[in-house]
Write a protein that holds these residues in place. Structure first.
Motif, PDB file in Angstrom:
ATOM      1  N   HIS A 124       0.881  -0.987  -0.125  1.00  0.00           N
ATOM      2  CA  HIS A 124      -0.008   0.538   0.076  1.00  0.00           C
ATOM      3  C   HIS A 124       0.700   1.324   0.011  1.00  0.00           C
ATOM      4  O   HIS A 124       0.031   2.646  -0.130  1.00  0.00           O
ATOM      5  CB  HIS A 124      -0.879   0.206   1.290  1.00  0.00           C
ATOM      6  CG  HIS A 124       0.334  -0.206   2.058  1.00  0.00           C
ATOM      7  ND1 HIS A 124       0.873  -1.262   3.234  1.00  0.00           N
ATOM      8  CD2 HIS A 124      -0.056   0.666   2.901  1.00  0.00           C
ATOM      9  CE1 HIS A 124       1.107  -0.805   3.987  1.00  0.00           C
ATOM     10  NE2 HIS A 124       0.897   0.315   4.539  1.00  0.00           N
ATOM     11  N   LEU A 125       2.268   1.644  -0.141  1.00  0.00           N
ATOM     12  CA  LEU A 125       3.284   2.560   0.353  1.00  0.00           C
ATOM     13  C   LEU A 125       4.360   1.750  -0.024  1.00  0.00           C
ATOM     14  O   LEU A 125       5.134   1.335  -0.276  1.00  0.00           O
ATOM     15  CB  LEU A 125       3.429   2.101   1.659  1.00  0.00           C
ATOM     16  CG  LEU A 125       3.531   4.219   2.589  1.00  0.00           C
ATOM     17  CD1 LEU A 125       3.067   4.707   1.789  1.00  0.00           C
ATOM     18  CD2 LEU A 125       3.808   4.071   3.868  1.00  0.00           C
ATOM     19  N   LYS A 126       5.211   2.774  -0.944  1.00  0.00           N
ATOM     20  CA  LYS A 126       6.621   3.093  -1.066  1.00  0.00           C
ATOM     21  C   LYS A 126       7.008   4.075   0.000  1.00  0.00           C
ATOM     22  O   LYS A 126       6.670   5.078  -0.560  1.00  0.00           O
ATOM     23  CB  LYS A 126       7.129   3.631  -2.542  1.00  0.00           C
ATOM     24  CG  LYS A 126       7.819   3.204  -2.910  1.00  0.00           C
ATOM     25  CD  LYS A 126       8.217   4.157  -4.706  1.00  0.00           C
ATOM     26  CE  LYS A 126      10.020   4.393  -5.041  1.00  0.00           C
ATOM     27  NZ  LYS A 126       9.687   4.543  -5.928  1.00  0.00           N
ATOM     28  N   LEU A 127       7.825   3.333   1.171  1.00  0.00           N
ATOM     29  CA  LEU A 127       8.425   3.661   2.123  1.00  0.00           C
ATOM     30  C   LEU A 127      10.030   3.851   1.693  1.00  0.00           C
ATOM     31  O   LEU A 127      10.847   3.731   1.593  1.00  0.00           O
ATOM     32  CB  LEU A 127       8.062   3.514   3.468  1.00  0.00           C
ATOM     33  CG  LEU A 127       8.158   4.333   4.070  1.00  0.00           C
ATOM     34  CD1 LEU A 127       6.988   4.836   4.860  1.00  0.00           C
ATOM     35  CD2 LEU A 127       8.607   3.247   5.804  1.00  0.00           C
ATOM     36  N   THR A 128      10.338   5.764   1.982  1.00  0.00           N
ATOM     37  CA  THR A 128      11.577   6.042   2.088  1.00  0.00           C
ATOM     38  C   THR A 128      12.258   6.472   3.225  1.00  0.00           C
ATOM     39  O   THR A 128      12.074   7.380   4.123  1.00  0.00           O
ATOM     40  CB  THR A 128      12.381   7.446   0.858  1.00  0.00           C
ATOM     41  OG1 THR A 128      11.958   7.094  -0.370  1.00  0.00           O
ATOM     42  CG2 THR A 128      13.992   7.272   1.099  1.00  0.00           C
ATOM     43  N   MET A 129      13.221   5.604   3.733  1.00  0.00           N
ATOM     44  CA  MET A 129      13.197   5.148   4.829  1.00  0.00           C
ATOM     45  C   MET A 129      14.939   6.218   5.276  1.00  0.00           C
ATOM     46  O   MET A 129      15.807   5.822   4.928  1.00  0.00           O
ATOM     47  CB  MET A 129      13.921   3.987   6.109  1.00  0.00           C
ATOM     48  CG  MET A 129      11.869   3.954   6.076  1.00  0.00           C
ATOM     49  SD  MET A 129      12.105   2.115   6.771  1.00  0.00           S
ATOM     50  CE  MET A 129      13.346   1.027   5.116  1.00  0.00           C
ATOM     51  N   HIS A 130      15.295   7.371   5.709  1.00  0.00           N
ATOM     52  CA  HIS A 130      16.703   7.939   6.124  1.00  0.00           C
ATOM     53  C   HIS A 130      17.233   7.580   7.416  1.00  0.00           C
ATOM     54  O   HIS A 130      16.131   7.816   8.460  1.00  0.00           O
ATOM     55  CB  HIS A 130      16.774   9.578   6.340  1.00  0.00           C
ATOM     56  CG  HIS A 130      14.747   9.618   4.851  1.00  0.00           C
ATOM     57  ND1 HIS A 130      16.321   9.599   3.406  1.00  0.00           N
ATOM     58  CD2 HIS A 130      14.168   9.542   4.843  1.00  0.00           C
ATOM     59  CE1 HIS A 130      14.996  10.404   2.485  1.00  0.00           C
ATOM     60  NE2 HIS A 130      14.136  11.363   3.734  1.00  0.00           N
ATOM     61  N   VAL A 131      18.085   6.486   7.690  1.00  0.00           N
ATOM     62  CA  VAL A 131      18.880   5.869   8.928  1.00  0.00           C
ATOM     63  C   VAL A 131      19.691   7.116   9.148  1.00  0.00           C
ATOM     64  O   VAL A 131      20.845   7.790   8.564  1.00  0.00           O
ATOM     65  CB  VAL A 131      19.912   5.221   8.067  1.00  0.00           C
ATOM     66  CG1 VAL A 131      19.964   4.319   9.593  1.00  0.00           C
ATOM     67  CG2 VAL A 131      18.341   4.282   7.768  1.00  0.00           C
ATOM     68  N   VAL A 132      19.852   7.750  10.906  1.00  0.00           N
ATOM     69  CA  VAL A 132      20.263   8.698  10.465  1.00  0.00           C
ATOM     70  C   VAL A 132      21.335   8.526  11.845  1.00  0.00           C
ATOM     71  O   VAL A 132      20.369   7.844  12.853  1.00  0.00           O
ATOM     72  CB  VAL A 132      20.058  10.043  11.399  1.00  0.00           C
ATOM     73  CG1 VAL A 132      20.785  11.177  12.556  1.00  0.00           C
ATOM     74  CG2 VAL A 132      19.395  10.878   9.838  1.00  0.00           C
ATOM     75  N   HIS A 133      22.262   8.245  12.310  1.00  0.00           N
ATOM     76  CA  HIS A 133      22.920   7.381  13.603  1.00  0.00           C
ATOM     77  C   HIS A 133      22.951   8.921  14.126  1.00  0.00           C
ATOM     78  O   HIS A 133      23.806  10.269  14.478  1.00  0.00           O
ATOM     79  CB  HIS A 133      24.838   7.399  13.408  1.00  0.00           C
ATOM     80  CG  HIS A 133      25.272   6.805  14.321  1.00  0.00           C
ATOM     81  ND1 HIS A 133      25.541   7.255  14.990  1.00  0.00           N
ATOM     82  CD2 HIS A 133      25.414   5.199  14.965  1.00  0.00           C
ATOM     83  CE1 HIS A 133      26.101   5.605  16.035  1.00  0.00           C
ATOM     84  NE2 HIS A 133      25.657   5.002  15.674  1.00  0.00           N
ATOM     85  N   VAL A 134      22.216   8.827  15.676  1.00  0.00           N
ATOM     86  CA  VAL A 134      22.409   9.683  16.982  1.00  0.00           C
ATOM     87  C   VAL A 134      23.566   8.756  17.749  1.00  0.00           C
ATOM     88  O   VAL A 134      23.232   7.878  18.592  1.00  0.00           O
ATOM     89  CB  VAL A 134      21.540   9.923  17.397  1.00  0.00           C
ATOM     90  CG1 VAL A 134      20.839  11.249  18.333  1.00  0.00           C
ATOM     91  CG2 VAL A 134      20.423  10.301  16.116  1.00  0.00           C
ATOM     92  N   GLY A 135      24.961  10.002  18.313  1.00  0.00           N
ATOM     93  CA  GLY A 135      25.728   9.019  19.052  1.00  0.00           C
ATOM     94  C   GLY A 135      24.786   9.491  20.518  1.00  0.00           C
ATOM     95  O   GLY A 135      24.389  11.149  20.682  1.00  0.00           O
ATOM     96  N   LEU A 136      24.907   8.806  22.309  1.00  0.00           N
ATOM     97  CA  LEU A 136      24.344   9.111  22.655  1.00  0.00           C
ATOM     98  C   LEU A 136      25.848   9.478  24.043  1.00  0.00           C
ATOM     99  O   LEU A 136      26.866   8.381  24.399  1.00  0.00           O
ATOM    100  CB  LEU A 136      23.146   8.584  23.019  1.00  0.00           C
ATOM    101  CG  LEU A 136      22.172   9.033  22.747  1.00  0.00           C
ATOM    102  CD1 LEU A 136      20.883   7.627  22.782  1.00  0.00           C
ATOM    103  CD2 LEU A 136      21.293  10.378  22.448  1.00  0.00           C
ATOM    104  N   GLU A 137      25.512  10.610  24.132  1.00  0.00           N
ATOM    105  CA  GLU A 137      26.640  10.111  26.400  1.00  0.00           C
ATOM    106  C   GLU A 137      25.900  10.570  27.325  1.00  0.00           C
ATOM    107  O   GLU A 137      25.486  10.765  27.111  1.00  0.00           O
ATOM    108  CB  GLU A 137      27.712  11.670  26.540  1.00  0.00           C
ATOM    109  CG  GLU A 137      27.913  11.690  24.305  1.00  0.00           C
ATOM    110  CD  GLU A 137      28.930  13.371  24.228  1.00  0.00           C
ATOM    111  OE1 GLU A 137      28.391  14.236  25.047  1.00  0.00           O
ATOM    112  OE2 GLU A 137      29.495  13.327  22.837  1.00  0.00           O
TER     113      GLU A 137
END
Ligand code: SF4
Length: 466
Positions: A412-425
């Protein structure tokens, strides 16, 4: 197939309540599980999952008491995880019923459809196969068989057509089961499974009509036979279903004669027609309808044509392939005729062009702005805002890197997924949140065993590969 078992006849277990009720409940549960697993999944894929599932949760009570994480873990790899969640929710609803009966899964389709996740098809399957009730099923395979048997050139997914096909399926199963005179019996379940299997093995998108046990009653086969042998007459006094039917779309037989032989080779019932196909479907004056090819003498079935509003498809069971039954079959077609007939039959039911699926850009559980408004900065800022919304306490956002984008296509859907790496301290402790929306920390090395949808696993592979 491990879910195919001998029908449990209540008459043979009179006086054995409540033990028999519990056995019947287990049988209904197994049919229910198998039908949910088989939705959009091949039999060979389902078999090992079904065996693992039933050995882990042999009863509906056991499933209701399972943890949601365990349910998802066992389902892992089967896809469409919402099916597992609905099955689990349904089991909990069954267990919550206050009815004081040994078999808590109801036999009536109306009551079954009140259980979360059970629709009309699954209700019909459980009711007929497990309980022996004369209730129909209609999936894509059954719809294909029935539309060909009746010669209905319709979009089998259209509501009006679906209503007619459900009515036909209901009339048939009630007739073969001797309803209402006869009570519960193995016949409804066997009949429904036979129709489904015929549609999945012989009356496939490209049918194998020469192997078909109900070829003799097939309207489309008879039409294809006449077209292929070119014994057509140009006039007729036999009313054709297309002349009287308000349901069928018009199918131009001149173009049919030149339909490509790969028509209907698609695996899926709902495949769109190929652009090169010379098939006209617009409403035109009835200059060259199929009825032109039939005369009283050549009509394959001299009985009155069925009125779609009151379907009258013969329920006469096709005899086994014995010498006497073969005598009543039409003469075998030559290879060229058989090919032409199969090509004609494969046009039924009408294949509609697929609708273009909408497109979205997303992070996990969050739809983003339209693609043309998305910049790297917007994506990074949205990712950070999402991480902060998780309520991570004392953890601070550190380095933020964009890793790339992945396209995942659903039905039902064409999904573009954006991958962002978020470092946590800082130090991560405990889980985050409660209930179904809860999240937990997972060690990097344990991610291979984590329950992730296919899309999320592809995102993780992108993270792990950096
Ligand atoms: S004769 Fe061909 S089209 Fe008709 S039901 Fe059998 S396989 Fe399907």
């Amino acid at each position: 197939m491990p879910w195919r078992k001998k029908w449990l006849d209540p008459a043979e277990h009179e006086g054995a309540e409540p033990e028999f009720g519990k056995v019947l409940e287990k049988r209904a549960y197994e049919v229910w599980v198998s039908e949910v697993m088989l939705q959009q999944t091949r039999v060979s894929t389902v078999i090992p999952y079904f065996n693992t599932w039933i050995s882990k949760w042999p009863t509906v009570e056991a499933l209701a008491e399972a943890s949601h994480d365990d349910v998802l873990a066992v389902w892992k790899g089967l896809g469409y995880y919402s099916r597992a969640t609905r099955l689990h929710d349904g089991a909990k609803a069954v267990l919550a019923t206050t009815d004081d009966v040994p078999c808590k899964i109801p036999s009536a389709v109306d009551a079954l459809q009140k259980i979360p996740g059970i629709g009309r098809y699954t209700a019909g399957a459980v009711s007929s196969i497990a309980f022996g009730e004369a209730e129909p099923v209609l999936d894509g395979n059954v719809a294909r068989v029935l539309s060909r048997q009746l010669g209905l050139y319709v979009d089998a997914k259209d509501k009006k057509s679906t209503d007619v096909l459900w009515d036909v399926a209901g009339s048939l199963v009630k007739s073969v089961a001797g309803y209402p005179e006869q009570g519960r019996s193995p016949v409804p379940g066997q009949w429904n499974q036979a129709l489904m299997e015929l549609g999945s093995t012989i009356c496939t998108p490209r049918p194998k009509c020469e192997e078909c046990p109900i070829q003799r009653t097939c309207r489309v086969y008879a039409e294809g036979q006449i077209l292929s042998t070119k014994k057509a007459a140009v006039t007729t006094d036999v009313p054709d279903i297309e002349d009287a039917c308000t349901l069928c779309l018009q199918l131009d037989t001149e173009d049919l004669a030149t339909a490509p032989e790969d028509a209907g080779d698609d695996d899926e019932n709902d495949a769109a027609p190929k652009p090169a196909k010379k098939r006209k479907t617009e409403q035109k004056p009835p200059a060259n309808t199929i009825s032109n090819y039939f005369t009283s003498r050549t009509a394959p079935n001299p009985k009155p044509k069925p009125d779609p509003a009151t379907p009258t498809l013969s329920t006469e069971a096709a005899p086994p392939a014995t010498e006497s039954s073969n005598k009543r079959k039409t003469p075998p077609a030559t290879p060229a005729q058989a090919k032409a007939i199969a090509t004609y039959c494969s046009l039924f039911p009408k294949k509609m062009p697929k609708k273009a699926v909408p497109e979205e850009d997303a992070f996990p559980q969050q739809t983003l702005l339209p693609a043309d408004q998305l910049t790297t900065e917007v994506r990074k800022a949205t990712a950070c805002a999402h991480v902060e919304s998780l309520g991570l306490g004392s953890l601070d956002v550190g380095e933020v890197r964009e890793l790339g984008s992945l396209v995942h296509v659903f039905t039902h859907l064409k999904l573009t997924m954006h991958v962002v790496h978020v470092g946590l301290e800082g130090a991560a402790e405990g889980g985050i949140g409660e209930g179904k929306t809860a999240r937990k920390w997972v060690e990097e090395g344990d991610m291979g065993g984590a329950t992730l949808s296919t899309g999320m696993r592809r995102c993780w592979e992108l993270v792990a590969g950096t």
